[in-house]
Scaffold this motif. Sequence first.
Motif, PDB file in Angstrom:
ATOM      1  N   GLN A 209      43.388  35.901  35.767  1.00  0.00           N
ATOM      2  CA  GLN A 209      42.849  37.669  34.685  1.00  0.00           C
ATOM      3  C   GLN A 209      42.366  36.293  33.801  1.00  0.00           C
ATOM      4  N   ALA A 210      42.242  35.803  33.211  1.00  0.00           N
ATOM      5  CA  ALA A 210      41.726  34.768  31.772  1.00  0.00           C
ATOM      6  C   ALA A 210      40.569  35.029  32.156  1.00  0.00           C
ATOM      7  N   ALA A 211      40.523  34.198  33.221  1.00  0.00           N
ATOM      8  CA  ALA A 211      38.939  34.192  33.748  1.00  0.00           C
ATOM      9  C   ALA A 211      38.007  35.385  33.852  1.00  0.00           C
ATOM     10  N   HIS A 212      38.353  36.294  34.409  1.00  0.00           N
ATOM     11  CA  HIS A 212      37.765  37.377  34.754  1.00  0.00           C
ATOM     12  C   HIS A 212      37.717  38.192  33.370  1.00  0.00           C
ATOM     13  N   GLN A 213      38.437  38.120  32.349  1.00  0.00           N
ATOM     14  CA  GLN A 213      38.723  38.796  30.802  1.00  0.00           C
ATOM     15  C   GLN A 213      37.276  37.823  30.205  1.00  0.00           C
ATOM     16  N   ALA A 214      37.105  37.320  30.391  1.00  0.00           N
ATOM     17  CA  ALA A 214      36.109  35.902  29.894  1.00  0.00           C
ATOM     18  C   ALA A 214      34.620  36.641  30.242  1.00  0.00           C
TER      19      ALA A 214
END
Length: 428
Positions: A209-214
């Motif tokens: 999730q964090a990777a996609h938000q970045a």
Amino acid sequence: MEKISYQYSEDFAREMDAKDPLRSFRSKFYFPKVEGNEAIYFCGNSLGLQPKTTQSYIQRELDNWANLAVDGHFYGEDAWYHVRKKSKPALATIVGAHEHEVVAMNNLSSNLHFLMVSFYRPTQERYKIITEAGAFPSDMYMLESQVKFHGLDPDTAIIELVPRTGEYTLRTEDILRVIAENKDHLALVMMAGLQYYTGQVFDMEAISQAAHQAGALAGFDLAHAAGNVSLKLHDWDVDFATWCSYKYMNSGPGNISGIFVHERHAENHELPRFAGWWGHDEGERFRMEKGFKPMYGADGWQLANSNVLALAAHQASLDIFEEAGMEALRKKSELLTGFLEFLIEKISGESGVIEIITPKKPNERGCQLSLLIHKGGKDVFDEFYKHGVVGDWRNPNVIRLAPTPLYNSFLDVYRFAKILEQSLQKFA
């Protein structure tokens, strides 16, 4: 996790085994011997035991080869042209995916490279990769060479996550913080799902999730996670993953790997890939024409035709997994590992000789415990082996033990504890 009041006694271990619903699966595997006696085998994190059915599964394909030769591709039970499909239901269950998102093929390191071709596409602005420090050498070499292939410097392109001072494992909050801090230049988060040295399971859902938000993608090496911990790759929104089958999936040394590609990438024709004949639309494959048309889903990343003998050995183990069920295996694993942890802590006491560097929370570990030996080191490990314990030594002073729920028992753990106690008295 079920609450158990563990006891350091043989009677308790035998009682736990007697009520273990998976106890009969032990008889489905061959155990090696040490000094003529059946080993206490705690090394499934390196190589799983051989199922007793493996030979017959391979022999069936040898018979098909002998009796049908080339016609075996299209005739007979499990015709080879479609044989990859047989493993899909079990693989999908084990990694938490749809069947079209998984396929067994190649080996792990090859698959990492092929998947990176598609999912690591650096630009002038976005080129960085986040991984854990001390990753397994295959991952380190793969990432280094992929970065260099794109003309980049690994020292600037690869960010290695390091535990806090005095700690052995990574905190999820620190992983997410580094992802956010590099959001403007991040292309990919590529980590182990379960860290081979410490035994830590990473929060793959939060990381994805964090990777996609970045604005980046997320992929995982599941060599030590597949068949060991509960996985939900589709629901966690992981972009891609790969694993080997010879550790917890007991498919034979160096045997076939598998990949996961999330279905949202299934028909993304903008993704580059190194194409091969077997990834081409099987309905048109024998037209032998130019113009690669990938099959839907993970199958479109295949290259060569299936390794039939490897898949046969793989299937022998997968059929056992389907019979046992991942939920039941995971439940036993937590109990078995908890028992091992209890006994180690009870034996080592306040001596400080043994430090378990694997997380204590069941959801942050699989069945492996990594023991930091502060005194005695390799001598303690060698003493284990003399008394029939097959574990794994990692320099400079870590012993990895993996009580595997498919074939290990609570009595195995108790017997190990008695040997541990003797070894510490002798060397520590």
